[in-house]
Design a protein around this motif. Sequence first.
Motif, PDB file in Angstrom:
ATOM      1  N   LYS B   6       0.855  -1.190   0.000  1.00 29.02           N
ATOM      2  CA  LYS B   6       0.000   0.000   0.000  1.00 29.02           C
ATOM      3  C   LYS B   6       0.896   1.247   0.000  1.00 29.02           C
ATOM      4  O   LYS B   6       1.810   1.374   0.823  1.00 29.02           O
ATOM      5  CB  LYS B   6      -0.863  -0.029   1.271  1.00 29.02           C
ATOM      6  N   GLY B   8       1.176   5.097   0.597  1.00 27.36           N
ATOM      7  CA  GLY B   8       0.511   6.213   1.258  1.00 27.36           C
ATOM      8  C   GLY B   8       1.135   7.555   0.921  1.00 27.36           C
ATOM      9  O   GLY B   8       0.456   8.577   0.869  1.00 27.36           O
ATOM     10  N   ARG B   9       2.432   7.539   0.665  1.00 22.97           N
ATOM     11  CA  ARG B   9       3.126   8.801   0.363  1.00 22.97           C
ATOM     12  C   ARG B   9       4.258   8.567  -0.636  1.00 22.97           C
ATOM     13  O   ARG B   9       5.072   7.660  -0.456  1.00 22.97           O
ATOM     14  CB  ARG B   9       3.685   9.424   1.640  1.00 22.97           C
ATOM     15  N   ASP B  39      -0.379  10.909  -0.775  1.00 20.23           N
ATOM     16  CA  ASP B  39       0.321  12.132  -0.411  1.00 20.23           C
ATOM     17  C   ASP B  39       1.571  12.301  -1.283  1.00 20.23           C
ATOM     18  O   ASP B  39       2.171  11.299  -1.681  1.00 20.23           O
ATOM     19  CB  ASP B  39       0.779  11.942   1.052  1.00 20.23           C
TER      20      ASP B  39
ATOM     21  N   THR C 341      -6.185  10.964   4.244  1.00 20.16           N
ATOM     22  CA  THR C 341      -5.053  10.168   3.781  1.00 20.16           C
ATOM     23  C   THR C 341      -4.561   9.343   4.960  1.00 20.16           C
ATOM     24  O   THR C 341      -4.686   9.743   6.117  1.00 20.16           O
ATOM     25  CB  THR C 341      -3.917  11.065   3.266  1.00 20.16           C
ATOM     26  N   SER C 342      -3.980   8.202   4.635  1.00 20.64           N
ATOM     27  CA  SER C 342      -3.728   7.205   5.688  1.00 20.64           C
ATOM     28  C   SER C 342      -2.393   7.392   6.401  1.00 20.64           C
ATOM     29  O   SER C 342      -2.061   6.632   7.286  1.00 20.64           O
ATOM     30  CB  SER C 342      -3.773   5.816   5.069  1.00 20.64           C
ATOM     31  N   VAL C 343      -1.641   8.375   5.983  1.00 21.33           N
ATOM     32  CA  VAL C 343      -0.313   8.478   6.592  1.00 21.33           C
ATOM     33  C   VAL C 343      -0.202   9.685   7.506  1.00 21.33           C
ATOM     34  O   VAL C 343      -0.915  10.672   7.343  1.00 21.33           O
ATOM     35  CB  VAL C 343       0.788   8.573   5.504  1.00 21.33           C
TER      36      VAL C 343
END
Lengths: 348, 348, 348, 348
Positions: B6, B8-9, B39, C341-343
């Motif tokens: 996954k 995320g950034r 992100d 967002t997940s982070v």
Amino acid sequence: MPAPAKIGRIGVLTSGGDAPGMNASLRAVVLAAKHHSIDVVAFRHGYEGLLNDDWQHMNESDVLHILQYSGTIIKSARSERFREADAPAAAAQVLDKHQIDALIVIGGDGSFRGAGHLGSVWQKPIVGIPGTIDNDLYGTDATIGYATAVETAMDALDKIRDTAEAMDRVFIVEVMGRHAGFIGLSSAMAAGAERMILPELQKQKPLTVEALVKHIENVQKVRGDSSYVMVLSENQWPGGAVRLAEQLEDRLHLPCRPCLLGHIQRGGRPTASDRILATRIGVHAVNLVMAGANQVMAGIIADQPVATPLADTWQQRKGLSEEMIQIQQTLFNPVKRTAPTSVAEPQA
Amino acid sequence: MPAPAKIGRIGVLTSGGDAPGMNASLRAVVLAAKHHSIDVVAFRHGYEGLLNDDWQHMNESDVLHILQYSGTIIKSARSERFREADAPAAAAQVLDKHQIDALIVIGGDGSFRGAGHLGSVWQKPIVGIPGTIDNDLYGTDATIGYATAVETAMDALDKIRDTAEAMDRVFIVEVMGRHAGFIGLSSAMAAGAERMILPELQKQKPLTVEALVKHIENVQKVRGDSSYVMVLSENQWPGGAVRLAEQLEDRLHLPCRPCLLGHIQRGGRPTASDRILATRIGVHAVNLVMAGANQVMAGIIADQPVATPLADTWQQRKGLSEEMIQIQQTLFNPVKRTAPTSVAEPQA
Amino acid sequence: MPAPAKIGRIGVLTSGGDAPGMNASLRAVVLAAKHHSIDVVAFRHGYEGLLNDDWQHMNESDVLHILQYSGTIIKSARSERFREADAPAAAAQVLDKHQIDALIVIGGDGSFRGAGHLGSVWQKPIVGIPGTIDNDLYGTDATIGYATAVETAMDALDKIRDTAEAMDRVFIVEVMGRHAGFIGLSSAMAAGAERMILPELQKQKPLTVEALVKHIENVQKVRGDSSYVMVLSENQWPGGAVRLAEQLEDRLHLPCRPCLLGHIQRGGRPTASDRILATRIGVHAVNLVMAGANQVMAGIIADQPVATPLADTWQQRKGLSEEMIQIQQTLFNPVKRTAPTSVAEPQA
Amino acid sequence: MPAPAKIGRIGVLTSGGDAPGMNASLRAVVLAAKHHSIDVVAFRHGYEGLLNDDWQHMNESDVLHILQYSGTIIKSARSERFREADAPAAAAQVLDKHQIDALIVIGGDGSFRGAGHLGSVWQKPIVGIPGTIDNDLYGTDATIGYATAVETAMDALDKIRDTAEAMDRVFIVEVMGRHAGFIGLSSAMAAGAERMILPELQKQKPLTVEALVKHIENVQKVRGDSSYVMVLSENQWPGGAVRLAEQLEDRLHLPCRPCLLGHIQRGGRPTASDRILATRIGVHAVNLVMAGANQVMAGIIADQPVATPLADTWQQRKGLSEEMIQIQQTLFNPVKRTAPTSVAEPQA
């Protein structure tokens, strides 16, 4: 002004370094002449064509859609031969053979000197049209080609700014104008260059590497990461932009890059202003010829058509705008200000 | 391909010489990532920013209308420091601190070597985007910036043609591409240059001054008054265009002028093709990252998005089009034909 | 392919709507033919010239420096007369009178239908060159003129963006392509347009005013103050951009402005890519003629010269890139995302 | 002029239709103010921002490289609200809250009326900068944006000429300027248009379809196959260019095509002349403010900075150049001349 003789046929030539808009002025000369039922004969390759009897008829169809192209369809040249003592007589013979009643010379100061030389033998009307990118002719606010050259230099400076800004680099961009800083000053202002080195300023007080280094360091101190673009008129630094870049790099320990614009400044589609100027001056030159004017240059000053004796155009000096120099030297000259501003913060 | 983790950034940077369209690809990366709720953090000044922890968040508003500008809003640099042995570990620490799950590197072969260097320590996905004007990367039909550089070179060649044609002159125009002749070949064909000197051709059979002189004389014999424009890739002649112009002038006794395009080839508004290419590759790079790809470059071949191992992009060689070389060498190579044409004249 | 007959003289014409690069392809045809000592005769104003016996010889000097100009120096026309039953016989008579061994037709699908019509009577080689801005011909990745039209449309969209962004306005810009959305799709992507209305998409699922209003409101909600630029292919909305602007203004109570690019898309200096394409296809067409090919179009697919039966070029369909449509519809389609967002935030 | 008060903070706004060069003038205002240690606050979206207290600080870094972009980074708007009776008092309150000592308004006549309206309540210095493409302000030879708009219109006319010439067509090109023919006249001359329909000329003697048909037929008679391009200022023909094209097509039985340039005339990179003008006027405006000037517009006449009372700028009329109209109407007006030229043929 003498009583004008009836003009039946005009000769025309383009001479010296070509300039964008020469074609537009040629077109205006031909169309204006035709409007008055005057014949036009062009001599190709400037004064060389006159000496070589290299000529062609010019009709409306030859010039109809040439105003958008640079260069000159009747070609230009710098003629060494024409400086010789016997050249005018030879040229006069050709002009007379073609029954030319008046000659229009499109070019710069060298071309106008040639016109004076010719005039010592051939006494019919000779009228000059200022076609040179250098803008260094007295008797017209702008010469034909100057605006386009500035636009081309500015366009190159904009491109240089893109890469300079991406890489935080110093660039020295060399532009045309070894005797006059018009292109340098205008393109520097138009592109927001941080610095300019122009013949007129160098004569007053030559810049040193030290002064340049100090200015660059000041700008960097105020702005942080940033580009720095300097405009250098050709012939104003020993070794040119290449050498100056090396000297700055030695001192700044930062990448400094030279860029030589060269002959691209002579080409490209003429700007609207050059096409309009060329058209107005071209028509005006035909009017002057018909009015019997001789040894004058057609120009535009304060938006009005004027005539100036050819000899004045190179003997008198058109200076750079002091106002523009002043703006360019202060506005784009960031200094770390110590004094705080005197007003309180606005309240949001 | 490993099972994708996954993401995320994403981190992103632009590295090496800037190229028109870098901003457009950055924009596509940001917008595509945001579309997937990923992100984006940019490191400024290329690998330098990674080492210096010089970073900024990238949001939609930061990139909304940047695709029409050259340069790179997150700045680029050539990083000597990043070649050192301990650089990857230092960079990895910064990436981990920012919880970066994948890195997108926009640049040329040097930047991709850097990605390999970094990958020896930091094993998360690294995907390259080919941003270089030189077009010398295997794995994509065209690199981002190449089309714009060709357009800029062609535009300059057109301007040079204007003045060359007006004055019947020989010009040698030096373009970028010291290792690859793509810009040279394409701009020469686009502008109808009479001759080109490219690294690939020089390696096979270096041209001599004699061969060039003979070709120029042949062209002049066939065409009469005319201009002659030669495209020279940088670093392919001792002393460059300036020296070659002198050598030709010595032999031809005609004005031969050098012109060095230099860094203007890196700037200017990106062409539509570069903006489209940059957008497609930028989106593709994000897709690759999400699919778990690592140490590959996103490219477009035969109009299809593809991925190529980073190492291949500089180890394998993308050659010039033989067809284009062939056309350029024969089509614009006028020879005095002795054989008459075999057909009778049309009857009007 | 039949055994090729000896070709001594080629006819050439440009037909239908003119396209940037037609001159470049004409130049390549003439120079390539001359290289093989083949004579070239041009018929002026397309098939009209063929019927009217309006012709001219084409020599190297006629085409030397025309590749940088749009339009066509041998003029084009749409010929109603040539659709009549007896036109081919009349044309064949003219071709035979001039001892034409093969004909090269530069134009679009209408021109190629004409070539088929002529071929029913005159059985010598006829080869097509794809010259149309619409890019709607099967058998070549790009048609000559398409890249320039996209560049022109993009340039106009950039200019519109300037004023749209200054005034936070909605603009609907109508581009050419009533049957094919190539110009619409490419210019929309190149300029970052928020929306596009293309024939291919309208056929699948026509957009409603409501859907457009909703999209505009969504974009404004996400972006705040902002511009919104929509590309509309001509003929895809009743009343065109003018009517659509009114409809949107009624609903949005915001200034919505139409802009019709029209025929400026046919002019302008050809891009490097169009000049190169035109040159390669022009040379290829002469090669095909010499190899005895008949009723085929010369094209470039995946960077390779190919030949496609003329009938296929308009009967088979070249589709838009699904990948590009997909990108354009998702990337530039901001939606307010509710999921965080997940982070975690990077730590500065 | 009153004794100048100490200026600590200047307000600035751009208002009305945007014009290329507004950013350049904003930059000059900010840099010049900073040079004198004056603070600058911009109000966004013109007078709307003043009423809404929508403001931002302007520092050097905000304006450093904006002079090459059109539009306005502080946004513009047409404000209906500001015409109301109580608007000035509301605006004055905002200005006083921010401790603004002087206001610089960049815009056209509507914006200057607004300045007068504001001045009835707020009596500190208000200085106008002429930013409008229409050039219809008394008190400056050229307004900021005008030169770029002419260049854009000329560029479009050049493109139209390409296709018109290829197809021998008549085109009617509608340009901006419903109250003033400056763009129409200058672009027509720059592009060599055969005809122009301008507000000033229509007021004197409106053209009829018959007169236009006759002129077109005359031109065609003299020139043979040829294009014909007409420039039409907006609002000068019932139904505009679209209707006029239909009327001409009905009478001439030739394809006549309309072309509406629209808002592209507001965008594009500002020309060098606009950037220089904007810079000079921007600096001059700050100087005027510091000298205590109030309710005047900064302008350049005959290359000198001048100040003109704001009310004069719209109440007095700046006329078109009679000389240019005269040239345009005679030079490009071919008539079949019956009288033979009076001179013998040159002898070759």
